[in-house]
Design a protein around this motif. Structure first.
Motif, PDB file in Angstrom:
ATOM      1  N   ILE A  41     -27.545  37.879   3.654  1.00 56.30           N
ATOM      2  CA  ILE A  41     -27.175  37.840   2.242  1.00 56.30           C
ATOM      3  C   ILE A  41     -27.634  39.134   1.577  1.00 56.30           C
ATOM      4  N   GLN A  42     -26.860  39.612   0.630  1.00 55.72           N
ATOM      5  CA  GLN A  42     -27.224  40.775  -0.166  1.00 55.72           C
ATOM      6  C   GLN A  42     -27.264  40.370  -1.636  1.00 55.72           C
ATOM      7  N   VAL A  43     -28.354  40.718  -2.301  1.00 50.60           N
ATOM      8  CA  VAL A  43     -28.524  40.422  -3.724  1.00 50.60           C
ATOM      9  C   VAL A  43     -28.531  41.751  -4.473  1.00 50.60           C
ATOM     10  N   ARG A  44     -27.689  41.851  -5.489  1.00 51.73           N
ATOM     11  CA  ARG A  44     -27.507  43.121  -6.184  1.00 51.73           C
ATOM     12  C   ARG A  44     -28.589  43.373  -7.223  1.00 51.73           C
ATOM     13  N   GLU A  45     -28.782  44.628  -7.530  1.00 52.06           N
ATOM     14  CA  GLU A  45     -29.719  45.032  -8.580  1.00 52.06           C
ATOM     15  C   GLU A  45     -29.343  44.382  -9.909  1.00 52.06           C
ATOM     16  N   GLY A  46     -30.302  43.671 -10.529  1.00 49.77           N
ATOM     17  CA  GLY A  46     -30.072  43.045 -11.821  1.00 49.77           C
ATOM     18  C   GLY A  46     -29.234  41.788 -11.797  1.00 49.77           C
ATOM     19  N   GLU A  47     -28.919  41.273 -10.643  1.00 49.93           N
ATOM     20  CA  GLU A  47     -28.049  40.095 -10.516  1.00 49.93           C
ATOM     21  C   GLU A  47     -28.839  38.809 -10.747  1.00 49.93           C
ATOM     22  N   PHE A  48     -28.128  37.797 -11.219  1.00 54.15           N
ATOM     23  CA  PHE A  48     -28.671  36.437 -11.284  1.00 54.15           C
ATOM     24  C   PHE A  48     -27.955  35.636 -10.195  1.00 54.15           C
ATOM     25  N   LEU A  49     -28.650  35.424  -9.081  1.00 54.61           N
ATOM     26  CA  LEU A  49     -28.096  34.688  -7.947  1.00 54.61           C
ATOM     27  C   LEU A  49     -28.773  33.330  -7.866  1.00 54.61           C
ATOM     28  N   THR A  50     -27.976  32.273  -7.782  1.00 54.23           N
ATOM     29  CA  THR A  50     -28.514  30.924  -7.646  1.00 54.23           C
ATOM     30  C   THR A  50     -28.283  30.397  -6.242  1.00 54.23           C
TER      31      THR A  50
ATOM     32  N   TYR B 183     -32.645  32.094  -8.094  1.00 55.27           N
ATOM     33  CA  TYR B 183     -32.963  30.812  -8.737  1.00 55.27           C
ATOM     34  C   TYR B 183     -32.537  29.669  -7.819  1.00 55.27           C
ATOM     35  N   VAL B 184     -33.430  28.730  -7.576  1.00 57.05           N
ATOM     36  CA  VAL B 184     -33.128  27.573  -6.728  1.00 57.05           C
ATOM     37  C   VAL B 184     -32.898  26.339  -7.597  1.00 57.05           C
ATOM     38  N   THR B 185     -31.815  25.623  -7.329  1.00 59.12           N
ATOM     39  CA  THR B 185     -31.559  24.355  -8.017  1.00 59.12           C
ATOM     40  C   THR B 185     -30.629  23.488  -7.164  1.00 59.12           C
ATOM     41  N   HIS B 186     -30.660  22.192  -7.445  1.00 57.65           N
ATOM     42  CA  HIS B 186     -29.676  21.288  -6.849  1.00 57.65           C
ATOM     43  C   HIS B 186     -28.685  20.820  -7.913  1.00 57.65           C
ATOM     44  N   ASP B 187     -28.842  21.338  -9.138  1.00 61.92           N
ATOM     45  CA  ASP B 187     -28.023  20.929 -10.282  1.00 61.92           C
ATOM     46  C   ASP B 187     -26.830  21.877 -10.418  1.00 61.92           C
ATOM     47  N   GLN B 188     -25.635  21.367 -10.153  1.00 62.59           N
ATOM     48  CA  GLN B 188     -24.442  22.216 -10.166  1.00 62.59           C
ATOM     49  C   GLN B 188     -24.158  22.788 -11.546  1.00 62.59           C
ATOM     50  N   GLU B 189     -24.339  21.996 -12.610  1.00 65.97           N
ATOM     51  CA  GLU B 189     -24.072  22.492 -13.963  1.00 65.97           C
ATOM     52  C   GLU B 189     -25.022  23.626 -14.320  1.00 65.97           C
ATOM     53  N   GLU B 190     -26.275  23.498 -13.898  1.00 62.81           N
ATOM     54  CA  GLU B 190     -27.253  24.548 -14.134  1.00 62.81           C
ATOM     55  C   GLU B 190     -26.822  25.833 -13.434  1.00 62.81           C
ATOM     56  N   ALA B 191     -26.364  25.716 -12.205  1.00 60.59           N
ATOM     57  CA  ALA B 191     -25.920  26.890 -11.447  1.00 60.59           C
ATOM     58  C   ALA B 191     -24.721  27.553 -12.114  1.00 60.59           C
ATOM     59  N   LEU B 192     -23.771  26.760 -12.579  1.00 62.25           N
ATOM     60  CA  LEU B 192     -22.583  27.313 -13.235  1.00 62.25           C
ATOM     61  C   LEU B 192     -22.947  28.019 -14.534  1.00 62.25           C
TER      62      LEU B 192
END
Length: 354
Positions: A25-34, A190-199
């Motif tokens: 996996i690659q995570v970009r600079e300044g990105e919000f990845l869930t 960010y880790v979550t199991h909540d789909q609405e939170e991720a969206l």
């Protein structure tokens, strides 16, 4: 946008149990990845290996292009926010926020300014001299965030930080975290199991299942164009129609011949090939039976406040969900047709639905 963090074949096992299959996996600079997924999907294991709290059994971790797999957690330039808050009960809010800075031997004047800035960011300046037991759950969560933000790490990991909050407060804190992310400019994972939170929060979502990545995409792509049945069913509500292609660009479903032209995922037809058509409830509409692509009988109506979800019983016995305006809600027992815009439907091959 440059790559801030990268994993190459990062994996973890505990005896015979695979906690995380080798993952790239690659995570970009300044990105919000869930990292999103059910319990046991591997999302927390991946986060823990990125933080350094859990050593990997295989693969590499790179930060800013440099090898970081075996660097001690405190030397990775990473901040970590837990669901449990982990505040020191005997310390004031101000001392809790200052703790990490003092451990890193920041000069006293810099500590004071950094604490002021962090408390202002989470809007808790007036609570600096209180103690954790004098704060609500939401206020404690803000202090946990401020303690992490105070020393301005370039990568911030958040492990289900809102899981203990009630729904209204959780939704408010989601917007606050999104605001703080923009202010800091740091890379958030960010880790979550909540789909609405991720969206709500994410630039991209890494959907995980069975210790591997199921799909990595923007929230819009993941919702509108899921690649597998798991992705389609985990994110939002879905109607999956099973049928066979007839070799002419059509799918035989529920005794009807549906034209696949315009559907996402539609490829050259192959006669006899099984496939599944995904239609979201809000992409469908109820019509007169004769005008519908499918026909059925209203089996149940579920009131959702702003609208109603009608559950239509199809000839096969399966139920199809349609979101309706409150003003156009049908009655139970009504014969209805179901229609949809083909461009809002997605065709999934059978191998992606297993």
């Amino acid at each position: 946008m440059s790559v801030k963090l990268e994993t190459r074949g990062l994996g973890k096992t505990y005896g015979q149990f695979v906690a995380l299959q080798p993952t790239d996996i690659q995570v970009r600079e300044g990105e919000f990845l869930t990292l999103l997924g059910p319990s046991g999907s591997g999302k927390t294991t991946l986060l823990q290996m990125i933080s350094g709290l859990v050593p990997p059994d295989s693969g590499q971790l790179l930060i800013d292009g440099q090898e970081a797999t075996h660097i001690a957690p405190g030397k990775r330039g990473i901040g970590l926010v837990f669901q449990s808050y982990a505040l020191f009960p005997h310390m004031s809010v101000r001392d809790n926020v200052a703790y990490g800075l003092r451990m890193r031997k920041y000069p006293k004047a810099e500590v004071s300014q950094a604490v002021d800035d962090a408390l202002a960011m989470v809007r808790m300046e007036d609570f600096a001299h209180r103690y954790p037991n004098e704060l609500s759950g939401g206020q404690q969560q803000r202090i946990a965030l401020a303690r992490c933000f105070a020393y301005r790490p370039s990568i911030i990991l958040l492990d289900e930080p809102l899981g203990a909050l009630d729904k209204n407060l959780r939704e408010h804190m989601q917007l606050e975290i999104r605001r703080m992310h923009k202010e800091l400019g740091a890379t958030f994972i960010y880790v979550t199991h909540d789909q609405e939170e991720a969206l709500t929060l994410s630039d991209r979502i890494c959907l995980m299942n069975r210790a591997r990545i199921e799909q990595l995409a923007t929230p819009e792509e993941l919702y509108d164009r899921p690649a597998t049945r798991f992705a389609a069913e985990f994110i939002g509500h879905s109607n999956l129609l099973q049928g066979q292609r007839d070799g002419t660009g059509h799918l035989q479903v529920e005794g009807q011949r549906l034209d696949l032209t315009g559907c996402a995922g539609h490829q050259a037809p192959s006669a006899g090939t099984e496939a599944f058509l995904l239609i979201r409830p809000e992409a469908a509409r109820l019509t007169d039976p004769a005008a519908g692509l499918l026909q059925g009988t209203v089996d149940e109506c579920v009131f959702l406040g702003s609208d109603t979800r009608a559950l239509v019983r199809l000839p096969s016995g399966n139920r199809f969900s349609v979101r309706c305006s409150r003003d156009l809600s049908p009655r139970i027992g009504d014969p209805v047709g179901i229609a949809w815009d083909p461009t809002r439907a997605t065709l999934l091959p059978a191998q992606a639905v297993s």
